[in-house]
Design a protein around this motif. Structure first.
Motif, PDB file in Angstrom:
ATOM      1  N   SER A 201       0.266  -7.616   4.636  1.00 50.31           N
ATOM      2  CA  SER A 201      -0.031  -6.778   3.477  1.00 50.31           C
ATOM      3  C   SER A 201       0.105  -5.298   3.815  1.00 50.31           C
ATOM      4  CB  SER A 201      -1.446  -7.072   2.963  1.00 50.31           C
ATOM      5  OG  SER A 201      -1.584  -8.422   2.583  1.00 50.31           O
ATOM      6  N   ILE A 202      -0.469  -4.902   4.949  1.00 44.47           N
ATOM      7  CA  ILE A 202      -0.386  -3.491   5.353  1.00 44.47           C
ATOM      8  C   ILE A 202       1.051  -3.099   5.653  1.00 44.47           C
ATOM      9  CG2 ILE A 202      -1.066  -1.837   7.138  1.00 44.47           C
ATOM     10  CD1 ILE A 202      -3.711  -3.377   7.366  1.00 44.47           C
ATOM     11  N   SER A 203       1.782  -3.983   6.306  1.00 45.94           N
ATOM     12  CA  SER A 203       3.180  -3.697   6.628  1.00 45.94           C
ATOM     13  C   SER A 203       4.014  -3.538   5.358  1.00 45.94           C
ATOM     14  CB  SER A 203       3.761  -4.812   7.504  1.00 45.94           C
ATOM     15  OG  SER A 203       3.057  -4.929   8.713  1.00 45.94           O
ATOM     16  N   PHE A 204       3.816  -4.431   4.393  1.00 53.09           N
ATOM     17  CA  PHE A 204       4.552  -4.353   3.132  1.00 53.09           C
ATOM     18  C   PHE A 204       4.229  -3.057   2.402  1.00 53.09           C
ATOM     19  CE2 PHE A 204       4.688  -5.021  -1.476  1.00 53.09           C
ATOM     20  CZ  PHE A 204       6.034  -5.350  -1.642  1.00 53.09           C
ATOM     21  N   TYR A 205       2.942  -2.727   2.340  1.00 51.80           N
ATOM     22  CA  TYR A 205       2.547  -1.501   1.658  1.00 51.80           C
ATOM     23  C   TYR A 205       3.143  -0.277   2.352  1.00 51.80           C
ATOM     24  CZ  TYR A 205      -0.297   2.310  -0.117  1.00 51.80           C
ATOM     25  OH  TYR A 205      -0.701   3.495  -0.667  1.00 51.80           O
ATOM     26  N   GLN A 206       3.090  -0.285   3.698  1.00 54.37           N
ATOM     27  CA  GLN A 206       3.586   0.876   4.444  1.00 54.37           C
ATOM     28  C   GLN A 206       5.079   1.059   4.257  1.00 54.37           C
ATOM     29  OE1 GLN A 206       1.173   2.533   5.695  1.00 54.37           O
ATOM     30  NE2 GLN A 206       2.333   4.226   6.583  1.00 54.37           N
ATOM     31  N   GLU A 207       5.817  -0.036   4.227  1.00 57.82           N
ATOM     32  CA  GLU A 207       7.265   0.059   4.048  1.00 57.82           C
ATOM     33  C   GLU A 207       7.628   0.502   2.637  1.00 57.82           C
ATOM     34  OE1 GLU A 207       9.612  -0.363   6.384  1.00 57.82           O
ATOM     35  OE2 GLU A 207       8.025  -0.691   7.868  1.00 57.82           O
ATOM     36  N   TYR A 209       5.321   1.970   0.094  1.00 56.24           N
ATOM     37  CA  TYR A 209       4.645   3.106  -0.539  1.00 56.24           C
ATOM     38  C   TYR A 209       3.995   4.064   0.458  1.00 56.24           C
ATOM     39  CZ  TYR A 209       4.807  -0.509  -4.165  1.00 56.24           C
ATOM     40  OH  TYR A 209       5.213  -1.494  -5.016  1.00 56.24           O
ATOM     41  N   GLY A 210       4.156   3.793   1.747  1.00 53.32           N
ATOM     42  CA  GLY A 210       3.394   4.532   2.753  1.00 53.32           C
ATOM     43  C   GLY A 210       3.614   6.025   2.768  1.00 53.32           C
ATOM     44  N   ASN A 211       4.837   6.473   2.449  1.00 53.22           N
ATOM     45  CA  ASN A 211       5.150   7.901   2.616  1.00 53.22           C
ATOM     46  C   ASN A 211       4.780   8.763   1.412  1.00 53.22           C
ATOM     47  OD1 ASN A 211       7.025   7.006   0.830  1.00 53.22           O
ATOM     48  ND2 ASN A 211       8.830   7.736   1.954  1.00 53.22           N
ATOM     49  N   GLU A 241       4.242   7.167   7.985  1.00 50.70           N
ATOM     50  CA  GLU A 241       5.531   6.686   8.490  1.00 50.70           C
ATOM     51  C   GLU A 241       5.569   5.167   8.462  1.00 50.70           C
ATOM     52  OE1 GLU A 241       9.145   7.322   9.217  1.00 50.70           O
ATOM     53  OE2 GLU A 241       7.979   9.076   9.779  1.00 50.70           O
ATOM     54  N   SER A 242       6.715   4.597   8.120  1.00 53.68           N
ATOM     55  CA  SER A 242       6.848   3.141   8.075  1.00 53.68           C
ATOM     56  C   SER A 242       7.003   2.580   9.482  1.00 53.68           C
ATOM     57  CB  SER A 242       8.060   2.742   7.233  1.00 53.68           C
ATOM     58  OG  SER A 242       9.268   3.116   7.863  1.00 53.68           O
ATOM     59  N   PHE A 243       6.610   1.331   9.665  1.00 55.50           N
ATOM     60  CA  PHE A 243       6.732   0.689  10.966  1.00 55.50           C
ATOM     61  C   PHE A 243       8.200   0.542  11.375  1.00 55.50           C
ATOM     62  CE2 PHE A 243       2.632  -1.285   9.409  1.00 55.50           C
ATOM     63  CZ  PHE A 243       1.822  -0.497  10.210  1.00 55.50           C
TER      64      PHE A 243
END
Length: 400
Positions: A201-207, A209-211, A241-243
């Protein structure tokens, strides 16, 4: 083991840890303060949960940040000392003394104070609690604690999860042998369910909407009056920043950081010595268990593929090995080794490891330097070697 020997063990470990802490004693740096200032005021962001909970109970002043950081760190130190002392008192062996000596002088012990206030310490303290619960046959609470830590900081995936998985494996040990069965896989699956959902979930969000909050975070941190422009920019970038971008930028340096950096020698040799002490202590154990222990211990080095802070990453394997040894030593029964001796080659190996962790300065952040000159360090080590020689020549009897 009589009281005098017990006192020597306690004194030795507290003395070593105090030496390491005093090398870099100070206040939380601006990066640590910024982490506690972050929360969900701009909506969900990675690493925001710690600051959100902190802000719910306390005003976000630097004094409160210092107090919370200090309490967490002191609790972690007490947990480490209790584990080391109890494990040494129980079925004493000189291997354990040397193992814990290197640990309390290690990069992890030094950086723990240098990086006071970082979420790493909260994660490690929670990991110890989770391992204790797993050893007492609990699954749900450790799974929820792991999920909590992953939301606090995604680094938990590389620190807390491998250690907890190893604890579940150790629970299934029979006659010093690793046993795989359906029950074990069910426990692992149940434990991993919530943490993996959190990671995905965190990875998806970061990719996706993270920035979007970079400017808002940058402006907020500067407006607090506690964070300078350069640090505010760095923290805002780290939070948004995205992973995948981190992987693209850092992966090309992975092999160099792991195998051919200065840290490879300075921290790799002491780690190898600690692993050798584990082997001496548990050489009658299933070799597969020792291989898994080694793999779990060095697993944080995978962080080199997505992060640039090499000295900090190299510190984590010391802690991982400490916890894995605690887990495995409790489950495996070996013969009494209190009368064991060391060859000249092993003594030389030990002296090199001690020199690397105690005499050569550790690599710190923000261009800081450790306290204590080389002559002072040599003087500090005099009582350490005096105690070691005494314990080596007059090995205490096994505890009843």
């Amino acid at each position: 083991m009589n009281r005098s020997y017990k006192f020597l063990i306690v004194f030795l470990y507290v003395y070593l840890l105090s030496f390491s802490v005093l090398k870099t004693i100070g206040l939380p740096d601006r990066w640590a303060v910024a982490h506690w200032l972050m929360d969900y005021r701009f909506g969900f962001i990675k690493r925001g949960l710690g600051g959100e909970i902190f802000g719910f109970f306390l005003e976000k002043t630097e004094f409160n940040i210092l107090m919370v950081s200090a309490v967490i760190l002191v609790m972690l130190y007490l947990a480490l000392l209790v584990i080391a002392v109890r494990e040494t008192w129980k079925e004493y062996s000189f291997n354990k003394v040397l193992f814990y000596l290197i640990f309390f002088l290690s990069q992890y012990a030094v950086l723990s104070m240098h990086l006071m206030g970082y979420f790493d310490h909260l994660i490690m303290l929670t990991t110890i609690i989770s391992v204790y619960l797993i050893r007492n046959k609990m699954i749900l609470i450790p799974a929820l604690l792991t999920t909590f830590c992953i939301v606090v900081h995604e680094i938990s995936l590389f620190l807390m999860v491998p250690v907890c998985l190893f604890a579940f494996l150790a629970n299934e040990i029979q006659d010093n042998k690793l046993v795989f069965n359906q029950t074990l896989f069910k426990k692992l699956g149940f434990y991993l369910l919530f943490p993996l959902v959190a990671v995905v979930s965190i990875s998806f969000y970061q990719e996706s909407y993270g920035n979007k909050n970079f400017q808002a975070i940058y402006t907020y941190l500067q407006n607090t009056g506690k964070i300078k422009e350069r640090v505010a920019y760095s923290v805002a970038a780290a939070y948004t920043e995205s992973f995948s971008n981190y992987l693209k930028s850092e992966l090309p340096y992975f092999l160099k950081r792991v195998f051919v950096s200065k840290c490879t020698i300075k921290y790799g040799i002491p780690l190898l010595f600690m692993m050798y002490m584990v082997y001496r202590e548990l050489q009658k154990t299933d070799i597969r268990l020792l291989m898994v222990l080694a793999a779990v211990s060095v697993s944080p080095l995978l962080l080199h593929a997505i992060a640039w802070d090499t000295p900090r990453i190299w510190a984590f394997p010391f802690m991982m090995l400490f916890l894995c040894f605690w887990i495995l030593r409790d489950r495996c029964r070996v013969k009494d080794l209190s009368g064991n001796t060391l060859s000249w080659l092993e003594i030389t190996f030990f002296l090199i490891a001690v020199a690397l962790v105690s005499l050569f300065p550790n690599i710190l952040f923000h261009s800081q330097k450790e306290n204590f000159s080389l002559p002072v360090r040599l003087i500090v080590l005099v009582p350490v070697f005096a105690i070691l020689i005494y314990l080596y020549k007059k090995a205490p009897a096994k505890s009843s």
